[in-house]
Enzyme design. Sequence first.
Site, mmCIF file in Angstrom:
data_model
loop_
_atom_site.group_PDB
_atom_site.id
_atom_site.type_symbol
_atom_site.label_atom_id
_atom_site.label_comp_id
_atom_site.label_asym_id
_atom_site.label_seq_id
_atom_site.Cartn_x
_atom_site.Cartn_y
_atom_site.Cartn_z
ATOM 1 N N GLN A 1 -4.308 -1.386 9.507
ATOM 2 C CA GLN A 1 -4.222 -2.575 8.869
ATOM 3 C C GLN A 1 -4.930 -3.488 9.928
ATOM 4 O O GLN A 1 -4.436 -3.642 11.158
ATOM 5 C CB GLN A 1 -2.807 -3.244 8.608
ATOM 6 C CG GLN A 1 -2.857 -4.509 7.866
ATOM 7 C CD GLN A 1 -3.492 -4.372 6.325
ATOM 8 O OE1 GLN A 1 -3.174 -3.207 5.708
ATOM 9 N NE2 GLN A 1 -4.029 -5.372 6.189
ATOM 10 N N ASP B 1 -10.579 3.579 4.284
ATOM 11 C CA ASP B 1 -11.073 2.395 4.334
ATOM 12 C C ASP B 1 -12.501 2.363 4.297
ATOM 13 O O ASP B 1 -13.306 1.276 4.317
ATOM 14 C CB ASP B 1 -10.547 1.706 5.604
ATOM 15 C CG ASP B 1 -9.502 0.539 5.267
ATOM 16 O OD1 ASP B 1 -9.224 0.240 3.841
ATOM 17 O OD2 ASP B 1 -8.865 -0.105 6.043
ATOM 18 N N LYS C 1 0.796 -1.277 0.117
ATOM 19 C CA LYS C 1 0.175 0.007 -0.148
ATOM 20 C C LYS C 1 1.008 1.368 0.031
ATOM 21 O O LYS C 1 0.639 2.083 -0.741
ATOM 22 C CB LYS C 1 -0.771 0.086 1.194
ATOM 23 C CG LYS C 1 -2.089 -1.200 1.022
ATOM 24 C CD LYS C 1 -2.896 -1.283 2.419
ATOM 25 C CE LYS C 1 -3.877 -2.618 2.104
ATOM 26 N NZ LYS C 1 -4.492 -2.876 3.513
#
Length: 304
Positions: free
Chosen positions: A98, A121, A54
């Site tokens: 994460q 997200d 990422k």
Amino acid sequence: MSGNIIDGKAFAAGLRARVATEVAVFQKGAGVVPGLAVVLVGDDPASQVYVRNKGKAAQACGMTAFDHRLPAESAESDVLELITRLNSDPTVHGILVQLPLPGHLQASRVVEAIDPAKDVDGLHPVNAGRLALGQFAGPDGAIVPCTPLGSLMLLRDRLGSLTGANAVVIGRSILVGLPMARLLIAENCTVTVAHSKTRDLPDVCRGSDILVAAAGRPGLVEGDWVKPGATVIDVGINRVDTPSGSDRPYKLVGDVDFATAFEAAGAITPVPGGVGPMTVACLLANTLTAACRQNGVEAPAWLG
Ligand code: NAD
């Protein structure tokens, strides 16, 4: 044969290139470099790879990537303190924690600490709520979770209008199944959400023009569950052991039995190379959207 395969890798490369172009335009206009902060708690090997990818992808399209690693035994207060700092850092426009987190940390408390404007997200209750309300557009629109957003882009690219289609989503998670279903409703599909307690799942699936599998069960969907000509989006990423003597100890497979479903489907995403690359590309798109909004600039319309 390849005409029936939806090439998510190629589509994602195109999207990343578009993000890079839009980043340059934004930077020139606003004088700001979009920044993505990725937070990893612990040393889970798979998560380390995801986080690295990422960060690299963000840098490759002209963003600044901030890498924050905390030890597995970090207290909740340590994680929340870092998030508070990132929330007030003007060079950080997107924050991604994460998941999964180590067992002693509660993901919902950590996610809820993120400023919803920086929640790239799309998991914060504010963004989930806006999505549920169908509030997509404008500066107060939902930031949509990356995997369902990427899946929808592939569907729209392949099918054009989805209006009137019968869609079945297997899985009702907050990360994938639920937001996917909500997006398909917004596309005027008739949506069934199936899950582990659904009765006669094969029969439910056979009625669908669009079948999205997000159960985390390798090869769950068999070819004879697929309506002839249906479009199949396989979100699942599952590690399965390979026979001894193989090059690798495991391989990645989806939730769909590709060999048999390919015969029936009108179009199908492979695993790997389908939805997976779209998730990272959509994270970059969401980060730029967040940066635009935080600077009073209209964000690009990713869905066209
Ligand atoms: P999850 O475990 O949170 O949810 C799974 C859902 O599937 C649940 O709602 C459950 O009810 C349902 N389910 C489980 N077994 C079932 C069965 N036998 N029949 C019907 N429904 C069943 O998982 P998740 O986070 O939503 O992820 C689902 C899959 O998608 C996993 O394989 C995950 O690795 C993958 N995933 C891929 C990406 C990507 O980038 N491609 C991103 C996120 C998740």
